[in-house]
Design a protein around this motif. Sequence first.
Motif, PDB file in Angstrom:
ATOM      1  N   LEU A  93      20.333  10.343   1.448  1.00  0.00           N
ATOM      2  CA  LEU A  93      19.208  11.436   1.440  1.00  0.00           C
ATOM      3  C   LEU A  93      19.868  12.648   1.436  1.00  0.00           C
ATOM      4  CD1 LEU A  93      16.405  12.016   2.427  1.00  0.00           C
ATOM      5  CD2 LEU A  93      17.269  12.090   4.763  1.00  0.00           C
ATOM      6  N   PHE A 128       9.839  13.389   7.336  1.00  0.00           N
ATOM      7  CA  PHE A 128      10.529  12.226   7.269  1.00  0.00           C
ATOM      8  C   PHE A 128       9.416  11.085   8.012  1.00  0.00           C
ATOM      9  CE2 PHE A 128      14.380   9.330   8.766  1.00  0.00           C
ATOM     10  CZ  PHE A 128      14.606   9.056   7.446  1.00  0.00           C
ATOM     11  N   LYS A 156      14.028   5.806  11.881  1.00  0.00           N
ATOM     12  CA  LYS A 156      13.896   7.232  11.791  1.00  0.00           C
ATOM     13  C   LYS A 156      14.493   8.078  12.882  1.00  0.00           C
ATOM     14  CE  LYS A 156       8.980   7.784  12.229  1.00  0.00           C
ATOM     15  NZ  LYS A 156       8.809   6.385  12.610  1.00  0.00           N
ATOM     16  N   THR A 204      18.182  10.295  12.462  1.00  0.00           N
ATOM     17  CA  THR A 204      18.365  11.666  12.840  1.00  0.00           C
ATOM     18  C   THR A 204      19.496  11.813  14.048  1.00  0.00           C
ATOM     19  OG1 THR A 204      15.888  11.673  13.133  1.00  0.00           O
ATOM     20  CG2 THR A 204      17.173  13.668  14.229  1.00  0.00           C
ATOM     21  N   PHE A 225      13.978  19.607   9.486  1.00  0.00           N
ATOM     22  CA  PHE A 225      14.151  18.336   9.381  1.00  0.00           C
ATOM     23  C   PHE A 225      13.177  17.611  10.131  1.00  0.00           C
ATOM     24  CE2 PHE A 225      15.408  13.850  10.010  1.00  0.00           C
ATOM     25  CZ  PHE A 225      15.751  13.589   8.755  1.00  0.00           C
ATOM     26  N   VAL A 284      10.742  14.526  11.721  1.00  0.00           N
ATOM     27  CA  VAL A 284      10.495  13.167  11.800  1.00  0.00           C
ATOM     28  C   VAL A 284       8.763  13.334  12.286  1.00  0.00           C
ATOM     29  CG1 VAL A 284      10.497  11.094  13.050  1.00  0.00           C
ATOM     30  CG2 VAL A 284      12.630  12.323  12.371  1.00  0.00           C
ATOM     31  N   CYS A 344       4.788  20.340   4.815  1.00  0.00           N
ATOM     32  CA  CYS A 344       6.051  19.842   4.392  1.00  0.00           C
ATOM     33  C   CYS A 344       6.275  20.084   2.675  1.00  0.00           C
ATOM     34  CB  CYS A 344       6.292  18.332   4.557  1.00  0.00           C
ATOM     35  SG  CYS A 344       6.467  17.743   6.359  1.00  0.00           S
ATOM     36  N   ALA A 388      10.280  12.080   2.683  1.00  0.00           N
ATOM     37  CA  ALA A 388      11.232  11.030   2.451  1.00  0.00           C
ATOM     38  C   ALA A 388      10.665   9.991   3.182  1.00  0.00           C
ATOM     39  CB  ALA A 388      12.809  11.336   2.853  1.00  0.00           C
ATOM     40  N   LEU A 440      10.877   6.148   4.895  1.00  0.00           N
ATOM     41  CA  LEU A 440      12.045   5.114   5.305  1.00  0.00           C
ATOM     42  C   LEU A 440      11.380   3.784   5.245  1.00  0.00           C
ATOM     43  CD1 LEU A 440      14.963   4.935   6.274  1.00  0.00           C
ATOM     44  CD2 LEU A 440      14.132   4.966   8.543  1.00  0.00           C
ATOM     45  N   ILE A 443      15.783   4.691   1.898  1.00  0.00           N
ATOM     46  CA  ILE A 443      14.769   5.670   1.613  1.00  0.00           C
ATOM     47  C   ILE A 443      13.971   5.017   0.434  1.00  0.00           C
ATOM     48  CG2 ILE A 443      14.146   7.773   0.602  1.00  0.00           C
ATOM     49  CD1 ILE A 443      15.298   8.074   3.268  1.00  0.00           C
ATOM     50  N   GLU A 467      11.153   9.579  -2.302  1.00  0.00           N
ATOM     51  CA  GLU A 467      11.397  10.902  -1.768  1.00  0.00           C
ATOM     52  C   GLU A 467      10.455  11.830  -2.684  1.00  0.00           C
ATOM     53  OE1 GLU A 467      15.178  12.834  -1.429  1.00  0.00           O
ATOM     54  OE2 GLU A 467      16.174  10.861  -2.168  1.00  0.00           O
TER      55      GLU A 467
END
Lengths: 381, 266
Positions: B37, B47, B55, B59, B208, B210, B221, B225, B227, B232, B235
């Motif tokens: 990523l 995310f 997720k 992080t 970033f 989530v 955003c 991306a 998950l 991934i 994206e």
Amino acid sequence: MAQGTLAQEPQLRIERAGNKVTAVLAGPWTAEHARTVEALTSEIAEQADRGHLIIDLSGVQRLDTLGAWVLDRTRHELGEKGLASDFVNATQEQHILLNEVAYRGFQEKPKAKPSRFVDFLVDVGETVAGAGSDLVRGVAFLGELVAAFIRVVTHPRRFRGTAVINQLEQIAYRGVPIIVLISFLVGAIVAQQGIFQLVKFGATPFVVDLIGILVMRELGVLLTSIMVAGRSGSAFTAEIGSMKMREEIDALRVMGLDPIEVLILPRILALIIGLPLLTFIASIAALMGGGVTAWIYGDISPDVFLTRLRASIGFNTFMVGLIKAPFMAMVIGIIATLEGLAVQGSAESLGRHVTSSVVKAIFMVIVLDGLFAMFFAAIRY
Amino acid sequence: MLERRHPAPAKDREVIIRVRDVEVGFGEKTILKGLDLDVYRGEILGFVGASGQGKSVLTRAILGLVPKRAGTIEVLGQNLDDLSPSERRMMERHWGVLFQQGALFSALTVKQNVQVPMREHLNLSERLLDELAMLKIEMVGLKPDAADKLPSELSGGMIKRAALARALALDPDIVFLDEPTSGLDPIGAGDFDELIATLQRTLGLTVFMVTHDLDSLYTVCDRIAALGEGKILAEGPIEAMLASDHPWLRSYFHGKRARAAMAGGA
């Protein structure tokens, strides 16, 4: 970026041209160099003694909220003295930032500073009032508890037998090893010291009377109560307190369940049943400790010990200790629950209430024991 | 509604977080496997992923709260595994984290919470400490009288804002937001999205985020991306997500709730 800035310091150059003062800034004006930034801005404020001030940002590599705030604060303070100033050569990002943090005074709340003496009086008053309201809350809670108990007795289906058994396991069964151990040791220590003193009068065998009466009347129940206050009282406060913090108690209430019936009554009943049982075990363990010591230090064989013990203590000696146990249990349970219910939102508050639960419970247990000693002496039991 | 900005082509931009071939697992279970990523400077990356897909684990792996079994994570061009403890402390100044429940210290007031990282990392005078804390509290849209309240006296939305103020205390380059709008009402969530976008512009943050909130994905955003299966899945901007034919992405971005968000956002 991240690393390069650390090597450099923010810099300031003052240029004077006629009626104009120009402050040329360079380097990083960021929080990492807060002290330098503050020193340099106060220098700008000192130098700007006449006319128009121009703050030139062209050399500034990096500006963060701290830098922008301090610069705008300086500009504002100069403005109050009647000196105009302007920022020039700021990049677009720096402009946005300077506008965003635009200086405004944050009004300070006036802090009253009463004298130490007044503080002391306030503390004393609060403590007395707190103790008074503790007592009132305790009595009120006892009333609620009795009312809940009567409800449960009249509607036996609401009685939570499983919860009581579970609590009995936690309080009594799992507490046995540690209580046996400390009672055995204390019994042994008291017997040893007793023998050392009594041998001077040639009265060594009386150590059996000493141990028997002391353990049965006082030590067994006192040691047990103190251990239970530390072990189970603290656990109650923490359990009920954290349930209160997470609104679990409110959840019970809105489901139509009475928290006193569900959570508290089983715990206090288990205490009231468990504490006498533990007291009995503790007394036996202390007698055994005393017996072993008497054998080793005083040459009193176990059968002599038992014979003397039977002669020196009566059924009433045994009962004096045991009668006290349920009352001790009640005091420990009520204090633990009340402290648990008093927990507010923070983890710190939980810790404070657990501590105060244990301290108050041990204190009250000892006070109660003293009252009982006076009572039994008065009725010659 | 906020206007969505169209970022410059990816290859011209500085990569601020570079995750390569990362594997994270607990016991027998592998959560992330071979995950790559890139996060670019100055963007807001959303995310997404189904619950339990990892997720939060990614992080936490970037933040160093969860050990990884393999792979490299570079932040601001530095491999996090190669940092000495003091470099590591320096690195932690460059990011701020908004935890899902706020994670405010319950025994401290909002202002004291914001001052905790400042006191630890910076050498500030008491006056500046107070002023900066109040500034951050105002920047996140809290009233000044909230500053002296304890976290237990705040509503859900205020807790998120106070936690964001603490995350911004050190003027970080990167802000990690773990489900910032969960538990907020739609208006509060919209306000919070707008706040993030505004702060991102004024402070030049990289965000970033989530999130499960389709509205956030549409409105703030720059890039998303997704998950799944430990890596991934896709994206790119929202259009790329909509065009993807991966089954999970299709149901995520073309479901009933997604259509409602699209109608509102576009």
